[in-house]
Design an enzyme around this catalytic site. Sequence first.
Site, PDB file in Angstrom:
ATOM      1  N   GLY A   1       0.860  -1.186   0.000  1.00 47.94           N
ATOM      2  CA  GLY A   1       0.000   0.000   0.000  1.00 47.94           C
ATOM      3  C   GLY A   1       0.889   1.227   0.000  1.00 47.94           C
ATOM      4  O   GLY A   1       2.001   1.208  -0.548  1.00 47.94           O
TER       5      GLY A   1
ATOM      6  N   ARG B   1       1.462  -4.862  12.584  1.00 46.27           N
ATOM      7  CA  ARG B   1       0.767  -5.196  13.828  1.00 46.27           C
ATOM      8  C   ARG B   1       1.305  -6.529  14.344  1.00 46.27           C
ATOM      9  O   ARG B   1       1.514  -7.477  13.571  1.00 46.27           O
ATOM     10  CB  ARG B   1      -0.740  -5.328  13.604  1.00 46.27           C
ATOM     11  CG  ARG B   1      -1.478  -3.998  13.423  1.00 46.27           C
ATOM     12  CD  ARG B   1      -1.477  -3.137  14.684  1.00 46.27           C
ATOM     13  NE  ARG B   1      -2.210  -1.891  14.517  1.00 46.27           N
ATOM     14  CZ  ARG B   1      -1.687  -0.732  14.102  1.00 46.27           C
ATOM     15  NH1 ARG B   1      -0.400  -0.658  13.826  1.00 46.27           N
ATOM     16  NH2 ARG B   1      -2.426   0.349  14.001  1.00 46.27           N
TER      17      ARG B   1
ATOM     18  N   GLU C   1       1.059  -5.127  23.636  1.00 50.59           N
ATOM     19  CA  GLU C   1       1.942  -3.968  23.869  1.00 50.59           C
ATOM     20  C   GLU C   1       1.503  -3.213  25.113  1.00 50.59           C
ATOM     21  O   GLU C   1       0.307  -3.094  25.354  1.00 50.59           O
ATOM     22  CB  GLU C   1       1.900  -3.037  22.653  1.00 50.59           C
ATOM     23  CG  GLU C   1       2.438  -3.725  21.403  1.00 50.59           C
ATOM     24  CD  GLU C   1       2.381  -2.838  20.156  1.00 50.59           C
ATOM     25  OE1 GLU C   1       1.921  -1.692  20.251  1.00 50.59           O
ATOM     26  OE2 GLU C   1       2.802  -3.303  19.094  1.00 50.59           O
TER      27      GLU C   1
ATOM     28  N   HIS D   1       6.919   0.437  19.143  1.00 53.55           N
ATOM     29  CA  HIS D   1       5.859   0.897  18.235  1.00 53.55           C
ATOM     30  C   HIS D   1       6.005   2.396  17.923  1.00 53.55           C
ATOM     31  O   HIS D   1       5.125   3.199  18.252  1.00 53.55           O
ATOM     32  CB  HIS D   1       4.476   0.586  18.825  1.00 53.55           C
ATOM     33  CG  HIS D   1       3.389   0.537  17.784  1.00 53.55           C
ATOM     34  ND1 HIS D   1       2.269  -0.239  17.897  1.00 53.55           N
ATOM     35  CD2 HIS D   1       3.252   1.187  16.593  1.00 53.55           C
ATOM     36  CE1 HIS D   1       1.494  -0.061  16.840  1.00 53.55           C
ATOM     37  NE2 HIS D   1       2.075   0.804  16.027  1.00 53.55           N
TER      38      HIS D   1
HETATM   39  C1  DGY Z   1      -0.582   3.304  12.686  1.00 54.32           C
HETATM   40  O1  DGY Z   1      -0.765   4.452  12.281  1.00 54.32           O
HETATM   41  O2  DGY Z   1      -1.388   2.400  12.511  1.00 54.32           O
HETATM   42  C2  DGY Z   1       0.685   3.064  13.415  1.00 54.32           C
HETATM   43  O3  DGY Z   1       0.807   1.781  13.852  1.00 54.32           O
HETATM   44  C3  DGY Z   1       0.839   4.067  14.524  1.00 54.32           C
HETATM   45  O4  DGY Z   1       2.113   4.549  14.423  1.00 54.32           O
END
Ligand code: DGY
Length: 322
Positions: free
Chosen positions: A157, A239, A268, A287
């Site tokens: 993407g 994720r 997390e 993260h």
């Molecule tokens: C998102 O934008 O989904 C990221 O994981 C946050 O930094």
Amino acid sequence: MSKPFVFVTRQVPEVSLTALKEMAEVEVWPEKETPVPREILLKKAEKAVGLYTMLTDSIDEELLNRAANLKVIANLAVGFDNIDVDMASEKGIAVCNTPEVLSDTTADLTFALLMATSRRIVEAAQYIKEGKWNNWAPLLLAGTDIHHKTIGILGMGRIGSAVAKRATGFEMEILYHNRSHNEKAEKELGATFVSFDELIERSDYVVCLAPMTDDTKDLFTYDVFEKMKRSAIFINASRGGIVVEEDLIKALKEEKIAGAGLDVFRQEPITTDHPLLSLSNVVALPHIGSASIETRLAMAALASRNIVNVIKGDRPEAIVNG
Ligand code: DGY
């Protein structure tokens, strides 16, 4: 007439709330790092027209059933797997996110993680700080090359494409797997669409940037790691739930793959006794994919505009269910 109530679940840059505050009664949970307790979130949701949420807030069926006035949920993230989007759609609630503004920043971090893992940068920095550097040596902290290697990107993407663009600077071969072909990436970046199996078998760097969905949850199992090259490095900046962590740990311990760079985890935050942290071939980050000041300000402003748009009756700039 009273202003619509908007609840913001964490401290966000004040400047991003200016326009929103002109049209809404805005309450901000006054913590920088600690999520709002569930009971308080449920109470606030009962009267909120807008919820400005973080990826740590679970916006599930229980909450949505109590949120009788809710019209918009604006997540401060591009990902929205913390929100029951189907249920929100059924109730006519707009679910908004913050795409585009974070793509380059997240790609920078993903590439930095790839480089840190392959060239053992964290280990080397620690080595020198611990006073272990006695002399130059031919193979001291020798890592593995990046240039001219094969990168396999799962999820081509916006962020995947931005990572691929960086890979062209390293003259890498770019493979990708995605739900559909990305013709722009093929044409402009020379990326080649391959099956998932081919991606994991041929890549020197397997980079996971796919969103977490029913299709990608628990996708990276021991079997998958076993099919990778023994020299492969696995990077996850998407994720944690996409990876079965026990399987990754097993694969790393058995040297089925050479290393892993991880910005995300199943649960997390992880604690210091997490087994992944005991492995020297793992680089772990808390993260921080989109965490540059410029980008977090842009994300906060976009999340805020998304709510303003809905309250005004306009189409939000970034809606995932509209
Ligand atoms: C998102 O934008 O989904 C990221 O994981 C946050 O930094």
